[in-house]
Motif scaffolding. Structure first.
Motif, PDB file in Angstrom:
ATOM      1  N   LYS A   1      -8.185  -3.546  23.542  1.00  0.00           N
ATOM      2  CA  LYS A   1      -9.398  -3.869  24.241  1.00  0.00           C
ATOM      3  C   LYS A   1      -9.041  -4.436  25.611  1.00  0.00           C
ATOM      4  N   LYS A   2      -9.928  -4.327  26.539  1.00  0.00           N
ATOM      5  CA  LYS A   2      -9.652  -4.730  27.903  1.00  0.00           C
ATOM      6  C   LYS A   2      -9.225  -6.192  27.957  1.00  0.00           C
ATOM      7  N   GLY A   3      -8.069  -6.425  28.611  1.00  0.00           N
ATOM      8  CA  GLY A   3      -7.545  -7.793  28.769  1.00  0.00           C
ATOM      9  C   GLY A   3      -6.817  -8.325  27.571  1.00  0.00           C
ATOM     10  N   ALA A   4      -6.756  -7.558  26.455  1.00  0.00           N
ATOM     11  CA  ALA A   4      -6.115  -8.066  25.241  1.00  0.00           C
ATOM     12  C   ALA A   4      -4.616  -7.812  25.312  1.00  0.00           C
ATOM     13  N   THR A   5      -3.861  -8.712  24.639  1.00  0.00           N
ATOM     14  CA  THR A   5      -2.409  -8.536  24.545  1.00  0.00           C
ATOM     15  C   THR A   5      -2.000  -7.977  23.212  1.00  0.00           C
ATOM     16  N   ALA A   6      -2.929  -7.857  22.291  1.00  0.00           N
ATOM     17  CA  ALA A   6      -2.630  -7.279  20.980  1.00  0.00           C
ATOM     18  C   ALA A   6      -3.720  -6.244  20.686  1.00  0.00           C
ATOM     19  N   PRO A   7      -3.324  -5.132  20.060  1.00  0.00           N
ATOM     20  CA  PRO A   7      -4.311  -4.096  19.798  1.00  0.00           C
ATOM     21  C   PRO A   7      -5.213  -4.474  18.609  1.00  0.00           C
ATOM     22  N   THR A   8      -6.302  -3.750  18.504  1.00  0.00           N
ATOM     23  CA  THR A   8      -7.178  -3.876  17.331  1.00  0.00           C
ATOM     24  C   THR A   8      -7.252  -2.510  16.674  1.00  0.00           C
ATOM     25  N   GLY A   9      -7.589  -2.498  15.404  1.00  0.00           N
ATOM     26  CA  GLY A   9      -7.725  -1.221  14.730  1.00  0.00           C
ATOM     27  C   GLY A   9      -7.695  -1.388  13.225  1.00  0.00           C
ATOM     28  N   SER A  10      -7.649  -0.264  12.564  1.00  0.00           N
ATOM     29  CA  SER A  10      -7.625  -0.261  11.101  1.00  0.00           C
ATOM     30  C   SER A  10      -6.757   0.895  10.645  1.00  0.00           C
ATOM     31  N   THR A  11      -6.034   0.656   9.544  1.00  0.00           N
ATOM     32  CA  THR A  11      -5.149   1.682   9.011  1.00  0.00           C
ATOM     33  C   THR A  11      -5.266   1.675   7.500  1.00  0.00           C
ATOM     34  N   GLU A  12      -5.459   2.897   6.928  1.00  0.00           N
ATOM     35  CA  GLU A  12      -5.505   3.063   5.473  1.00  0.00           C
ATOM     36  C   GLU A  12      -4.495   4.137   5.083  1.00  0.00           C
ATOM     37  N   PHE A  13      -3.806   3.860   3.913  1.00  0.00           N
ATOM     38  CA  PHE A  13      -2.850   4.857   3.409  1.00  0.00           C
ATOM     39  C   PHE A  13      -2.865   4.774   1.892  1.00  0.00           C
ATOM     40  N   GLN A  14      -3.068   5.963   1.257  1.00  0.00           N
ATOM     41  CA  GLN A  14      -3.111   6.024  -0.212  1.00  0.00           C
ATOM     42  C   GLN A  14      -2.182   7.123  -0.706  1.00  0.00           C
ATOM     43  N   PHE A  15      -1.357   6.733  -1.693  1.00  0.00           N
ATOM     44  CA  PHE A  15      -0.482   7.699  -2.342  1.00  0.00           C
ATOM     45  C   PHE A  15      -0.766   7.583  -3.828  1.00  0.00           C
ATOM     46  N   LYS A  16      -1.614   8.465  -4.319  1.00  0.00           N
ATOM     47  CA  LYS A  16      -2.105   8.350  -5.698  1.00  0.00           C
ATOM     48  C   LYS A  16      -0.986   8.527  -6.716  1.00  0.00           C
ATOM     49  N   ALA A  17      -0.047   9.425  -6.442  1.00  0.00           N
ATOM     50  CA  ALA A  17       1.026   9.663  -7.415  1.00  0.00           C
ATOM     51  C   ALA A  17       1.824   8.406  -7.670  1.00  0.00           C
ATOM     52  N   GLY A  18       1.893   7.539  -6.663  1.00  0.00           N
ATOM     53  CA  GLY A  18       2.637   6.286  -6.834  1.00  0.00           C
ATOM     54  C   GLY A  18       1.726   5.103  -7.025  1.00  0.00           C
ATOM     55  N   ASN A  19       0.437   5.379  -7.148  1.00  0.00           N
ATOM     56  CA  ASN A  19      -0.536   4.300  -7.312  1.00  0.00           C
ATOM     57  C   ASN A  19      -0.358   3.273  -6.197  1.00  0.00           C
ATOM     58  N   LEU A  20      -0.267   3.798  -4.942  1.00  0.00           N
ATOM     59  CA  LEU A  20      -0.062   2.940  -3.786  1.00  0.00           C
ATOM     60  C   LEU A  20      -1.287   3.020  -2.903  1.00  0.00           C
ATOM     61  N   ASN A  21      -1.841   1.828  -2.612  1.00  0.00           N
ATOM     62  CA  ASN A  21      -3.001   1.770  -1.747  1.00  0.00           C
ATOM     63  C   ASN A  21      -2.746   0.678  -0.708  1.00  0.00           C
ATOM     64  N   PHE A  22      -2.540   1.109   0.581  1.00  0.00           N
ATOM     65  CA  PHE A  22      -2.260   0.151   1.654  1.00  0.00           C
ATOM     66  C   PHE A  22      -3.477   0.041   2.557  1.00  0.00           C
ATOM     67  N   HIS A  23      -3.815  -1.244   2.918  1.00  0.00           N
ATOM     68  CA  HIS A  23      -4.917  -1.515   3.839  1.00  0.00           C
ATOM     69  C   HIS A  23      -4.415  -2.512   4.872  1.00  0.00           C
ATOM     70  N   SER A  24      -4.589  -2.158   6.175  1.00  0.00           N
ATOM     71  CA  SER A  24      -4.053  -3.010   7.233  1.00  0.00           C
ATOM     72  C   SER A  24      -4.892  -4.250   7.410  1.00  0.00           C
ATOM     73  N   GLY A  25      -4.220  -5.283   7.929  1.00  0.00           N
ATOM     74  CA  GLY A  25      -4.902  -6.510   8.306  1.00  0.00           C
ATOM     75  C   GLY A  25      -5.038  -6.539   9.814  1.00  0.00           C
ATOM     76  N   ASP A  26      -3.945  -6.903  10.528  1.00  0.00           N
ATOM     77  CA  ASP A  26      -3.995  -6.888  11.989  1.00  0.00           C
ATOM     78  C   ASP A  26      -2.944  -5.925  12.520  1.00  0.00           C
ATOM     79  N   HIS A  27      -3.210  -5.496  13.737  1.00  0.00           N
ATOM     80  CA  HIS A  27      -2.232  -4.693  14.469  1.00  0.00           C
ATOM     81  C   HIS A  27      -1.543  -5.606  15.476  1.00  0.00           C
ATOM     82  N   GLN A  28      -0.210  -5.556  15.493  1.00  0.00           N
ATOM     83  CA  GLN A  28       0.555  -6.479  16.355  1.00  0.00           C
ATOM     84  C   GLN A  28       0.862  -5.877  17.720  1.00  0.00           C
TER      85      GLN A  28
END
Length: 664
Positions: free
Chosen positions: A560-587
Motif C-alpha cells: 500500500k502507498k507509503g507502507a514498508t511491509a506488504p499486505t495480502g493473503s495466501t492460501e495453500f491446500q494439499f489434500k493428500a497430505g492433509n495440509l492446510n496453510f493460511h497466511s497471517g502477515d506478509h513481511q
C-alpha cells in the motif's frame, strides 16, 4: 779429588758429616738423550709405547781425565819383560782412548822410575800417537827401585789438584822399593789423584801395593804372575780407570694431562735399574751409576679422552745425577685422531603457518665420545621461528609460507662439531572468515544494505584484501584490510540477492562467505496475484513423502502507498497430505520483472508458528513454488522443489489457473 766415583763418595761423606754443600766435578759431556713413540698417531683413548734412551758415558767421556802411567825401569826387568811392559802400557793407552779419554779433553803422561830422580818420559799430552811414541822410545835405566821417585815425578807431571778433572795414576812395578819414602810420596799423590798399583811377579808384597794405591783390595791393586801374563790385567785396569760417567742417575717422568700411564708397563733394559713412585701420572727410574752403555726406558701411555690433535706425551722428563749433568730429552708428540660427532637434523618437515612442528636431533651421535650440546639455527624470520634451540628436540613455529633451511650443529665432549640441515616447508593457510551480521530484514531499493564480519589467519605475517560481490553485477574491492570487516551497498532494483564476501591473503589463500537471500523491495514496483493448482510431487511433504496429487493455491500480495511491509493473503491446500496453510502477515515482497517472491507467517491446520515463502513467475507457462517451515527450528513442512536453494526460481508449472504480475 780425582776419579769421579771416589769424588762422589767423599762428597756424600762430607755432606753427611758437615751438612755443607759440596760441588761435584763439572761435566764436560753428559749422557745423550733421545725419545720416541710408536705409534705416533692413535685414536681417541688409544695407547702408544714411549721409549726414552740415554747413550751413557764413562768418566773419560763425561769429564776430562788426566792419566799418568808410572813404569818400573829397574834392573830386575830384562829386555823381554821391558818390551812386554811397554806393550801393556800402550794397550792401556789405547784402551782408555777407545773410551773417549782423548776425544773429551783427556791427557796421558808417562813417568819412569829406577833409582834416584828420573825425568819424565812424557808430560801430560792430548795426542795419543805422541804418547804411544813416547812409550816406544823410552830407554830403560836398569838401576835400583825408587818407587817414591816415580810417585813424586807423577805428582809433578799431574800438576795442581783440579776438581774439574779426573786425575788418575797407574803404577806398575815388580819389586820392593830400594830407596825413598814410598808411603809419604804415595800420600801426597793420593791427595789429588786416584792411584792404582800393579804388582808383577813375586818380588813385591801386597802390603806395598796397598800403600801405593788409593785404597786396598781389588778395586785399586792388581797382580800378575809375570810380565808375560800382564795383558790379562788389561780389561780390569781399563775398567778401573774408565768408571761410569754418571753416579746415582735418575729420570723423573711426569705425563702431560691428556695421557695416563698404563699400569705395569714401565721397563728398563739395564740390570740394576729401579722403577719407583709409579702413578697414573708418571714414575721415577734410578740406578747406582751409568757408564758407557745404552739405557732404554719403555712405558705405555693411554689417551684420557681429551683433547685431540698433536699432543705432548710428557709434561716433563727430568734427569739428575751426582755430576749435575745437563740432559734435555726431546719432546714426544703423539697425534690423537678424534672422530667428530655426526649431526642428524632428522627428515624434512612440513607445517601449516601458525602451527608448530618438532625438529628432532636425537639421532645425532659421536663415534668415539658423547654429544654434549645441540644448537639449532638458521630460521628465516620471514618464514618461521625456533624455540628450544639449544635442546635435542627443538620446536619450529611456522609464521608464513615458504621453505626454510634449519641447521643443527652438535658439539662433542672434545669440542669437535658437525652440521646437518633439514628443510621445513611452511604451507599457507587461508584466512577463516565469519559474517557476523547479514541483512535479515527486507531493504527498500536505494537504501544502505550492509554486512559485518571478522576473520582470522594463522599466518601472522600475511596481509589481506577483501572483495564483495553484491549479486547485482557490481563489486567492491578493499585492499589492506584487517579484521573486523564490513561494507554497505544500495540496490537500484528490487530482488533477492546473494552477497558474496571474500577475504584473500597475500599468498593466494582465501575464504568466501555468503549473505544469501538478501531481500530488496520496491514499494512502488507493483503487486502479484495468483490462483490455481499444481501437481505436488513425491517428497514435497516430508511428513508423508509418498503423498502426491493436486495442491490448490490462491494469493495476493501488494504494497500500500507509503507502507514498508506488504499486505495480502495466501492460501495453500494439499489434500493428500492433509495440509492446510493460511497466511497471517506478509513481511516483504519483491517484484522483479516477471518474477515475484514474498515471505510471511501463517498457520498450518490452524496451528500458529509457521513461516512461508512463495515465488511465482508470470510467463508461458506460469510457474509456482511454495515453501513452509516451522519458524522456531526451520523444520521443513512442505516444498514442491525440495532440495533446491530457497531463492531458486520456481520450476513447477501450473496444472490450472494463472499468475499475474501487476506493474506499479
Amino acid at each position: 779429588m780425582p776419579v769421579r766415583a771416589l769424588v762422589a763418595g767423599f762428597v756424600a761423606l762430607a755432606l753427611a758429616v758437615t751438612g755443607m754443600v759440596a760441588l761435584a766435578p763439572g761435566a764436560a759431556a753428559a749422557p745423550v738423550p733421545d725419545a720416541s713413540a710408536s705409534p705416533t698417531a692413535v685414536a681417541r683413548y688409544g695407547a702408544s709405547t714411549v721409549k726414552l734412551r740415554l747413550d751413557g758415558e764413562s768418566s773419560t767421556q763425561s769429564t776430562p781425565t788426566d792419566l799418568v802411567l808410572v813404569l818400573d825401569e829397574s834392573g830386575s826387568i830384562d829386555a823381554t819383560e821391558w818390551g812386554q811392559l811397554k806393550d801393556f802400557a800402550k794397550s792401556v793407552v789405547n784402551g782408555v782412548a777407545a773410551h773417549g779419554l782423548f776425544t773429551n779433553g783427556g791427557r796421558v803422561g808417562i813417568v819412569g822410575f829406577a833409582d834416584g830422580v828420573t825425568p819424565p818420559v812424557s808430560g801430560l799430552s792430548g795426542d795419543k800417537d805422541a804418547v804411544l811414541n813416547a812409550i816406544d822410545t823410552n830407554p830403560k835405566q836398569n838401576t835400583g827401585t825408587c818407587i817414591a821417585c816415580g810417585l813424586a815425578e807423577a805428582n809433578a807431571v799431574m800438576g795442581a789438584d783440579d776438581p774439574a778433572r779426573n786425575q788418575l795414576v797407574i803404577v806398575i812395578t815388580d819389586g820392593e822399593a830400594t830407596s825413598g819414602n814410598t808411603a809419604a810420596e804415595a800420600a801426597a799423590l793420593q791427595a789429588k789423584a786416584t792411584v792404582f798399583a800393579v804388582g808383577v811377579g813375586g818380588g813385591i808384597q801386597q802390603a806395598t801395593l796397598e800403600v801405593i794405591a788409593s785404597g786396598p783390595g781389588s778395586d785399586n791393586t792388581f797382580s800378575a804372575g809375570d810380565f808375560g801374563s800382564i795383558d790379562t790385567l788389561l780389561k780390569q785396569i781399563v775398567e778401573a780407570v774408565v768408571v761410569p760417567g754418571a753416579t746415582h742417575p735418575s729420570v723423573v717422568v711426569t705425563l702431560d694431562t691428556p695421557w695416563e700411564l698404563v699400569a705395569g708397563t714401565v721397563t728398563a733394559n739395564l740390570a740394576g735399574s729401579a722403577v719407583n713412585n709409579v702413578t697414573a701420572d708418571g714414575f721415577t727410574w734410578s740406578r747406582a751409576d751409568l757408564g758407557d752403555e745404552d739405557l732404554e726406558i719403555t712405558y705405555q701411555v693411554k689417551h684420557r679422552g681429551a683433547p685431540c690433535g698433536p699432543l705432548d706425551v710428557n709434561k716433563s722428563v727430568v734427569y739428575h745425577d751426582d755430576q749435575n749433568a745437563s740432559v734435555t730429552f726431546p719432546k714426544v708428540v703423539v697425534t690423537v685422531n678424534c672422530l667428530p660427532p655426526v649431526a642428524d637434523a632428522g627428515p624434512d618437515k612440513t607445517v601449516d603457518e601458525g602451527s608448530a612442528v618438532t625438529l628432532d636431533g636425537s639421532a645425532s651421535h659421536d663415534p668415539d665420545g658423547t654429544v654434549v650440546s645441540y644448537a639449532w639455527s638458521g630460521a628465516d624470520a620471514g618464514v618461521g621461528a625456533l624455540a628450544n634451540a639449544g635442546a635435542t628436540v627443538a620446536t619450529y613455529n611456522g609464521l608464513d609460507d615458504g621453505g626454510d633451511a634449519v641447521t643443527l650443529t652438535v658439539t662433542d665432549d672434545n669440542g669437535l662439531t658437525d652440521d646437518d640441515s633439514t628443510t621445513v616447508t611452511v604451507k599457507n593457510v587461508a584466512p577463516d572468515l565469519a559474517l557476523n551480521t547479514c541483512p535479515v530484514d527486507p531493504h527498500a531499493v536505494n537504501t544502505d544494505v550492509s554486512f559485518a564480519g571478522t576473520f582470522t589467519d594463522p599466518g601472522t605475517l600475511d596481509t589481506h584484501t577483501m572483495s564483495v560481490d553484491w549479486g547485482d553485477g557490481t563489486s567492491t574491492d578493499v585492499p589492506g584490510v584487517n579484521s573486523p570487516v564490513g561494507s554497505a551497498h544500495q540496490y537500484a532494483a528490487a530482488g533477492i540477492y546473494d552477497i558474496a564476501v571474500t577475504v584473500t591473503d597475500d599468498d593466494g589463500g582465501s575464504d568466501t562467505r555468503h549473505c544469501g537471500f538478501v531481500v530488496v523491495y520496491d514499494p512502488n514496483g507493483g503487486f502479484v496475484t495468483g490462483g490455481g493448482w499444481i501437481n505436488s510431487p513425491a517428497g514435497a511433504y516430508p511428513a508423508d513423502p509418498g503423498a502426491t496429487g493436486r495442491a490448490n493455491f490462491g494469493f495476493v500480495s501488494k504494497y500500500k502507498k507509503g507502507a514498508t511491509a506488504p499486505t495480502g493473503s495466501t492460501e495453500f491446500q494439499f489434500k493428500a497430505g492433509n495440509l492446510n496453510f493460511h497466511s497471517g502477515d506478509h513481511q516483504w515482497l519483491v517484484v522483479a520483472g516477471d518474477k515475484a517472491i514474498f515471505k510471511g507467517t501463517g498457520t498450518v491446520n490452524g496451528a500458529a508458528g509457521y513461516s512461508f515463502m512463495l515465488s511465482a513467475v508470470d510467463s508461458s507457462p506460469d510457474t509456482f513454488r511454495m515453501r513452509v517451515w516451522k519458524t522456531a527450528d526451520d523444520t521443513l513442512v512442505y516444498d514442491n522443489q525440495i532440495g533446491s536453494a530457497p531463492d531458486a526460481d520456481p520450476t513447477t508449472t501450473l496444472g490450472g489457473g494463472s499468475i499475474v504480475i501487476h506493474k506499479g
